[in-house]
Scaffold this motif. Structure first.
Motif, PDB file in Angstrom:
ATOM      1  N   SER A  47       4.534 -36.448  44.848  1.00 32.45           N
ATOM      2  CA  SER A  47       4.780 -35.078  44.419  1.00 32.45           C
ATOM      3  C   SER A  47       4.904 -34.234  45.670  1.00 32.45           C
ATOM      4  N   PRO A  48       5.764 -33.224  45.682  1.00 31.13           N
ATOM      5  CA  PRO A  48       5.658 -32.235  46.755  1.00 31.13           C
ATOM      6  C   PRO A  48       4.248 -31.635  46.741  1.00 31.13           C
ATOM      7  N   LEU A  49       3.718 -31.277  47.914  1.00 29.95           N
ATOM      8  CA  LEU A  49       2.355 -30.747  47.969  1.00 29.95           C
ATOM      9  C   LEU A  49       2.201 -29.502  47.105  1.00 29.95           C
ATOM     10  N   TYR A  50       3.203 -28.628  47.144  1.00 29.70           N
ATOM     11  CA  TYR A  50       3.196 -27.403  46.336  1.00 29.70           C
ATOM     12  C   TYR A  50       4.547 -27.314  45.632  1.00 29.70           C
ATOM     13  N   PRO A  51       4.731 -28.053  44.540  1.00 30.67           N
ATOM     14  CA  PRO A  51       6.076 -28.164  43.963  1.00 30.67           C
ATOM     15  C   PRO A  51       6.683 -26.836  43.523  1.00 30.67           C
ATOM     16  N   TRP A  52       5.831 -25.870  43.161  1.00 28.70           N
ATOM     17  CA  TRP A  52       6.350 -24.584  42.689  1.00 28.70           C
ATOM     18  C   TRP A  52       6.936 -23.748  43.833  1.00 28.70           C
TER      19      TRP A  52
END
Length: 363
Positions: A47-52
């Motif tokens: 997952s991206p670390l902070y997907p948002w």
């Protein structure tokens, strides 16, 4: 060869696997052993670390890849006997400044991200340190043991008669016939192919520069540390203040990482070691009593907004890009390589290729 791929990290290896399974003859070139640069050095969170905080272009690749990873792990284990250890633990984010944005993103994307009471977090993650005030949690987030993933991919390619690995074979530039790229020049001579794919991570910009094309991909150094704990020490991934802890199945715990603009220098530093240890002990105080077994650095391929370049290079027939994945190469690899193969084989692409198209982003 039908295709030569410059770069033997997870992107190059997985692209070779997909194209090879379609019956193409593929060569993979790497200046060292395959899979030993950023693919080896990263943490492996799927997952991206902070997907948002990313654009929809990154999100589209990430979601496709996250859904695909479990079957990729099973397939590689069955074929090679090497287990990439796709380990579903879930991920807790602690004391986020943009928690409201994260939850709004999750609602819009229909992702299972929700607030959790801190008492529940401490019950679920007993070694978590004190002092954290808020948490949100996403179930189903996995991590992959990236050194074993690249080893499994390499083993799978060695079993394919139509794929050749050229390790410790540095590419110096491209062979051209007019405006067409017909191969690469290496320390061992020229190798020719119908198409060349540049997937050389942080070194991609330098290589494309030999053609006079400016590719905004630059090295961004990251340092990590590794502890050995009991197998059940950390049941879930945790992230706070930009630092994360990732459990492996055998009790190893990775803590990372730094973000440094230091050119191509991969030297681990004492300053980073102390900073990472401080973050580790704040997150998980029990790590102060654990064995510190590793400290290393790698180079991410930094790119504008972290959006990779995937597709043909305008003005240079036969040359393709699959590079510039910044912090998310392992996360985005399955979708990126599948999209590349779809475009090269002129199939219906899995997602809209427009955001990644080099023709509209270079020059």
């Amino acid at each position: 060869m039908d295709v030569l791929i410059v770069g033997g990290g997870v992107i190059g290896l997985l692209a070779a696997s997909i194209l090879g399974r379609e019956g193409l003859s593929v060569g993979v070139l790497d200046k060292g052993p395959c899979g030993r640069e950023s693919s080896w050095a990263g943490g492996g969170i799927v997952s991206p670390l902070y997907p948002w905080r990313y654009s929809s272009a990154v999100t589209a690749l990430a979601h496709w890849s996250q859904d695909f990873y479990p079957q990729l792990g099973q397939q590689l284990l069955a074929e090679t006997g090497v287990d990439p250890e796709v380990f579903v633990t879930g991920l807790y984010w602690l004391d986020l400044e943009d928690e409201a944005e994260a939850l709004a993103w999750a609602a819009a994307q229909r992702r299972p991200l929700a607030p959790v009471d801190m008492a529940q977090v401490h019950a679920a993650v007993p070694p978590l340190g004190p002092g954290f005030q808020r948490a949100i949690y996403m179930a189903g987030v996995a991590n992959v043991r990236n050194p074993r993933l690249t080893r499994a991919l390499r083993e799978a390619l060695l079993r394919m008669p139509n794929v050749t690995l050229h390790e410790s074979c540095e590419v110096r530039g491209f062979v051209r016939d007019g405006q067409r790229v017909t191969g690469v020049s290496t320390v061992e001579g020229e190798l020719l192919a119908d198409r060349v794919v540049l997937a050389a991570g942080a070194w991609s910009g330098e290589l494309l520069g030999t053609l006079g094309v400016e590719l905004p991909v630059e090295p961004v150094k990251g340092q990590m540390i590794l502890f050995k704990c009991a197998e059940d020490f950390l049941p879930s991934m945790v992230l706070a203040k930009g630092r994360y802890a990732i459990p492996r199945r055998d009790g190893h715990v990775l803590v990372g990482s730094t973000l440094e603009h230091a050119g191509f220098d991969k030297t681990p530093t004492e300053e980073a070691l102390e900073s990472l240890k401080a973050s580790a002990f704040e997150l998980l105080p029990g790590l102060a009593d654990a064995e510190l077994v590793g400290h290393w650095a790698g180079l991410r391929p930094g790119s504008p907004e972290g959006i990779p370049f995937i597709g043909p290079v305008a003005g240079f027939d036969g040359l393709w890009l699959n590079c510039g994945h910044y912090r998310n190469g392992l996360v985005l690899a399955p979708a990126s390589c599948r999209l590349l193969a779809d475009l090269m084989l002129e199939r219906e692409p899995i997602i809209d290729p427009a955001p990644y198209t080099p023709a509209t982003r270079l020059g």
